[in-house]
Design an enzyme around this catalytic site. Structure first.
Site, PDB file in Angstrom:
ATOM      1  N   ASP A  30       0.848  -1.193   0.000  1.00 36.19           N
ATOM      2  CA  ASP A  30       0.000   0.000   0.000  1.00 36.19           C
ATOM      3  C   ASP A  30       0.882   1.240   0.000  1.00 36.19           C
ATOM      4  O   ASP A  30       1.207   1.743  -1.050  1.00 36.19           O
ATOM      5  CB  ASP A  30      -1.068  -0.024   1.095  1.00 36.19           C
ATOM      6  CG  ASP A  30      -0.553  -0.427   2.464  1.00 36.19           C
ATOM      7  OD1 ASP A  30       0.627  -0.213   2.781  1.00 36.19           O
ATOM      8  OD2 ASP A  30      -1.364  -0.950   3.245  1.00 36.19           O
ATOM      9  N   ASP A  41      -4.325  -9.255   8.586  1.00 36.47           N
ATOM     10  CA  ASP A  41      -5.020  -9.258   9.862  1.00 36.47           C
ATOM     11  C   ASP A  41      -5.528  -7.889  10.284  1.00 36.47           C
ATOM     12  O   ASP A  41      -5.121  -6.868   9.749  1.00 36.47           O
ATOM     13  CB  ASP A  41      -4.073  -9.751  10.957  1.00 36.47           C
ATOM     14  CG  ASP A  41      -3.004  -8.714  11.304  1.00 36.47           C
ATOM     15  OD1 ASP A  41      -2.963  -8.275  12.463  1.00 36.47           O
ATOM     16  OD2 ASP A  41      -2.220  -8.325  10.415  1.00 36.47           O
ATOM     17  N   ILE A  69      -8.261  -4.361   4.368  1.00 40.16           N
ATOM     18  CA  ILE A  69      -8.716  -5.727   4.129  1.00 40.16           C
ATOM     19  C   ILE A  69      -8.093  -6.700   5.127  1.00 40.16           C
ATOM     20  O   ILE A  69      -7.017  -6.437   5.677  1.00 40.16           O
ATOM     21  CB  ILE A  69      -8.438  -6.188   2.676  1.00 40.16           C
ATOM     22  CG1 ILE A  69      -6.940  -6.157   2.356  1.00 40.16           C
ATOM     23  CG2 ILE A  69      -9.234  -5.357   1.682  1.00 40.16           C
ATOM     24  CD1 ILE A  69      -6.578  -6.747   0.994  1.00 40.16           C
ATOM     25  N   ARG A  94      -6.216 -13.655   9.905  1.00 41.90           N
ATOM     26  CA  ARG A  94      -5.174 -14.183   9.010  1.00 41.90           C
ATOM     27  C   ARG A  94      -5.562 -15.535   8.413  1.00 41.90           C
ATOM     28  O   ARG A  94      -5.150 -15.886   7.325  1.00 41.90           O
ATOM     29  CB  ARG A  94      -3.855 -14.355   9.752  1.00 41.90           C
ATOM     30  CG  ARG A  94      -3.171 -13.077  10.121  1.00 41.90           C
ATOM     31  CD  ARG A  94      -1.768 -13.371  10.667  1.00 41.90           C
ATOM     32  NE  ARG A  94      -1.191 -12.245  11.363  1.00 41.90           N
ATOM     33  CZ  ARG A  94      -0.617 -11.204  10.777  1.00 41.90           C
ATOM     34  NH1 ARG A  94      -0.558 -11.144   9.464  1.00 41.90           N
ATOM     35  NH2 ARG A  94      -0.101 -10.232  11.489  1.00 41.90           N
TER      36      ARG A  94
END
Length: 177
Positions: free
Chosen positions: A104, A160, A154, A166
């Site tokens: 990201d 997580d 997400i 997870r």
């Protein structure tokens, strides 16, 4: 819809879409490195499921190792990346492919690039299952992208929210309604 801690998440990406994207990543990397033995470096904790599935589809010789980096607290990035577990092998002259679960902001990649530059690797490539182009602000090329997604938080498939989620085989997005 699922609940993790105090947040609600809605279905976003199916297990089949994830599997298809990982198969595609493995084929692309194999086409570029099938003539040598690359070292795949998974970035923990999030990439463990991606690396596991990637290795099932990569059919040529390779090595795998992991490094642990941390930059998130809750649902937001801290902007500070810490190396928690480092590499224990000499990568001088080797081709390295970093396998990320998600890219990201790119802050972790800056740290990783410096780390591998100091290791004198022959070639460094970056593969990620999920990529958030709206959030990415760095000049480092992402060589292999599984799925581009909007800049939403997400969970699932290794990702997580404060350590929960997870283990989900699909991906859920934060329900911000």
């Amino acid at each position: 819809m699922i609940q993790l801690h105090d947040k609600m998440f809605v279905p976003f990406i199916s297990a089949q879409e994830i599997d298809d994207a990982i198969q595609s990543l493995a084929k692309q990397v194999e086409a570029d490195f099938g003539h040598e033995t690359p070292v795949f470096i998974g970035v923990l904790n999030g990439s463990f499921m991606v690396v596991s599935d990637f290795m099932k589809y990569y059919k040529k010789n390779c090595e795998v190792s992991f490094i642990k980096m941390a930059s998130y607290q809750g649902t937001t990035t801290t902007e500070v990346v810490k190396e928690l577990i480092g590499l224990n092998q000499d990568l001088t002259g080797r081709s390295v492919v970093i396998i990320e679960d998600i890219v990201d902001t790119g802050n972790t990649l800056i740290e990783l690039k410096e780390l591998f530059k100091a290791q004198n690797v022959k070639e460094l490539k970056i593969a990620t299952l999920f990529f958030k182009p709206e959030a990415y602000k760095k000049d480092i090329k992402i060589d292999y992208i599984g799925i581009s997604i909007p800049n939403k938080f997400i969970v699932g498939f290794g990702l997580d929210y404060d350590e929960l989620g997870r283990n989900l085989p699909e991906v859920y997005q934060l329900n911000d309604k």
